[in-house]
Design an enzyme around this catalytic site. Structure first.
Site, mmCIF file in Angstrom:
data_model
loop_
_atom_site.group_PDB
_atom_site.id
_atom_site.type_symbol
_atom_site.label_atom_id
_atom_site.label_comp_id
_atom_site.label_asym_id
_atom_site.label_seq_id
_atom_site.Cartn_x
_atom_site.Cartn_y
_atom_site.Cartn_z
ATOM 1 N N THR A 215 0.879 -1.187 0.000
ATOM 2 C CA THR A 215 0.000 0.000 0.000
ATOM 3 C C THR A 215 0.914 1.234 0.000
ATOM 4 O OG1 THR A 215 -0.212 -0.112 2.407
ATOM 5 C CG2 THR A 215 -1.961 -1.108 1.105
ATOM 6 N N THR B 37 -2.301 -3.409 10.703
ATOM 7 C CA THR B 37 -2.195 -3.390 9.239
ATOM 8 C C THR B 37 -0.962 -4.022 8.702
ATOM 9 O OG1 THR B 37 -3.611 -1.531 8.935
ATOM 10 C CG2 THR B 37 -2.266 -2.078 7.086
ATOM 11 N N GLU C 34 6.048 4.525 7.661
ATOM 12 C CA GLU C 34 5.721 5.775 6.977
ATOM 13 C C GLU C 34 6.453 6.986 7.541
ATOM 14 O OE1 GLU C 34 1.550 5.763 7.489
ATOM 15 O OE2 GLU C 34 1.214 4.362 5.864
ATOM 16 N N ASN D 222 0.084 10.531 6.690
ATOM 17 C CA ASN D 222 -1.134 9.988 7.273
ATOM 18 C C ASN D 222 -2.296 10.967 7.285
ATOM 19 O OD1 ASN D 222 -0.607 7.173 8.096
ATOM 20 N ND2 ASN D 222 1.140 8.160 9.076
ATOM 21 N N THR E 243 -6.907 5.668 5.085
ATOM 22 C CA THR E 243 -6.871 4.209 5.220
ATOM 23 C C THR E 243 -8.057 3.707 6.015
ATOM 24 O OG1 THR E 243 -5.518 4.411 7.191
ATOM 25 C CG2 THR E 243 -4.391 3.950 5.117
#
Lengths: 383, 383
Positions: A146, A179, A259, A378, A383
């Protein structure tokens, strides 16, 4: 070679149009036997996604022939219709492979609360079934990405058998695997109960101790399959060691790709009264935004370490706690230690050692710093 | 008018050179009587700063004549020497005011793990004592600021008596009041036990429910003093209501000034089985970095709300939970509700209502978003 490194597994990764970017988004991993032992660990989130609900049922048999995975949509919080979508995906995959739906696990990742476009997903599964290959592991690893910047794969080679694996995850790493989608394969002959115990032990000391941002996803799934194709039957200890090595390798890759992070931080809590105390104290540090922003700013702010563990109920006397950051004991006996100026935080790797002086147990939690890029990614990515 | 709004209190704020900026950094609040009832709530962090340790002892008597506060240094994790510094500060203040050290509480805020420069602090206390004035409340409020952008003061006027207050805090707001210094004064006649009960109740529904970043400081202190100078004796309920109003006003000011925030978020959990469940679910949302970054990005990401409360043990059935963001019920029955596009998140105020459908209790937690500026400020500022 990813999940196809062990003998008797085929895999594929194709683009079905679930991602607007056109990148690969459907992966398939098939176990060609002869055995079909399987094990799994799932999210403990109380809103498990439809694929988690489905796969949990399927895995109850401890047998599995295939896993179909998609990125581009989590199929979480989608109600009864979402569960029907997962069921249809398993049915379609089974039909393409000549299996029963109960032989097929499903895993999904992406945005929560949106139905999957089944008119694209099912043709994608058909394409993936056609593309299945004994060297298809890397393609599958790419199709589950992703916000990952690189695919994550691993191979652990043993004498006459091996473990292969792939993982997806770049953020939302947390206890109980937020996740994170992981598939592990082995061509060793492993009874399902041995495989389950080995997987649970392996994730418990690796993937579950990566706590990048303390968040816990609705979709986490770790699946292991063993087919005995190598004709070797290792001991339970050997299986556990190999799975732990593979899971740890993948966990460190997830950490390194979290991230927007600029630091990989290993927080080791030593001389704790129990492993549970060590984990509690370590997680309190890993989830302290002020400590994580300080480390992003290359500030060896040991006061924030103490403030974090001071909120826990771990056994310790405040005036006996030492904190060592990258080798410099900046806090000794709960007070000022060596000069903070001596700490070099310019590299990516950071070690924080907390000595509780309360026992003999220890544990390590891995996390990342809290960076401007984390917030940026984010806040922009749904998400 | 801050803490000097009620009769019989004097205050001052001066620059002692603790802050390199030269801004005011020593504050003094003196109760001139006739009564000296006092109450306090302190941090529950297990590494309480030296001033917290001192003031906790002093407040055990439930009597207090003065509070001396400094910014520019927390005097936390400074060992026995740090405690001696606090003791010397109380002794010096008492000598300047003709009191005993046991009549003087001390509060500090700033960097952890660094000794205070006593050669500057004590002369600063002398200056503050000389500057004491019946209109000195605003000066005192300015002198306790750290990263605050504005001083925080409040006045609650009643018939013949009043409550005044000042607060410091801009970040590290958390349950149990992280890095928050608050002084409340009243000229009503209030027995110490009534004052303590009123203060505990007031902070419990206001300051303790502000959870800006989940971090809990070593220095949090809330002190209330009542001197009876107005010659009025309100009921316990009237005292509780006035203190709650004052504490809530200060809490909302702290929230609005939280470091680098762009949103003030009120998370109300309704129809919970208990207030504890409502608080647990609300705090899980308030501490979820992915939800907080989504709100910074104006994304009504209800999936992250469910993922957050799904990690708690609050009583609820996942398929009965509704989530309403700024008036739009984006999640109904744990699944897709009204269109997320209908949610307007462009303003600073955000309301998230979570309906657990599990009982009749409710609670509100206030928090902020997680912004790029938050990371910037907290990586650059050593606390």
């Amino acid at each position: 070679m990813s999940v196809t490194a062990p003998q008797g597994f085929r895999a594929a990764g194709v683009a079905a149009g679930l991602k607007s970017s056109g990148a690969p988004d459907v992966a398939l991993v098939v176990n060609d036997g002869p055995q079909d032992s399987a094990a799994a660990v799932f999210t403990t989130n109380r809103f498990p996604a439809a694929p988690v609900q489905w796969s949990r049922q399927v895995l109850a048999t401890r047998r599995l022939r295939a896993v179909v995975l998609n990125s581009g949509g989590a199929n979480a919080c989608t109600g009864a219709e979402g569960f029907q979508d997962t069921h249809a995906t398993a049915e379609h995959t089974a039909a393409e492979l000549g299996l029963g739906a109960v032989d097929v696990a499903v895993a999904s990742t992406g945005l929560i609360g949106v139905r999957l476009p089944m008119d694209r997903l099912l043709p994608g599964v058909t394409d993936a079934a056609k593309a299945l290959a004994a060297d298809g592991g890397p393609d599958a690893a790419r199709a589950i990405m992703t916000t990952d910047s690189v695919p994550k794969t691993t191979v652990v080679q043993r004498d006459g058998w091996s473990v292969g694996g792939m993982a997806k995850g770049a953020g939302m790493l947390a206890p109980s695997l937020a996740t994170m989608l992981v598939v592990l394969t082995t061509d060793a002959s492993v009874p399902a109960d041995v495989l389950q115990a080995a997987l649970k032990g392996a994730t418990g000391v690796s993937l579950e101790r990566v706590d990048s941002d303390g968040c816990l996803s609705t979709n986490d799934t770790v699946i292991a399959m063993a087919n005995g194709a190598a004709g070797v039957t290792p001991t339970a200890e050997e299986v556990a060691a190999a799975l732990t090595e593979a899971a740890t390798d993948l966990a460190m890759q997830l950490l390194a790709d979290a991230e927007g992070s600029t630091k990989d931080i290993a927080i080791t809590v030593r001389n704790a009264a129990s492993v549970a105390d060590a984990l509690t104290a370590g997680r309190a540090c890993a989830r302290n935004n002020l400590l994580k922003t300080a480390l992003f700013g290359n500030d060896p702010n040991w006061g924030r370490v103490l403030a974090a563990i001071g909120t826990t109920d771990a056994a310790f006397e405040p005036d006996r706690v030492d904190v060592t950051i990258n080798g410099v004991t900046v806090c000794r006996g709960g007070a000022i230690g060596d000069p903070r100026e001596d700490v070099d935080l310019t590299g990516r790797a950071v070690t924080i050692d907390v000595d509780l002086a309360a026992g003999t147990e220890q544990a390590t939690i891995w996390t990342n710093d809290l960076s401007i890029a984390y917030v940026h990614e984010n806040s922009a990515y749904s998400t």
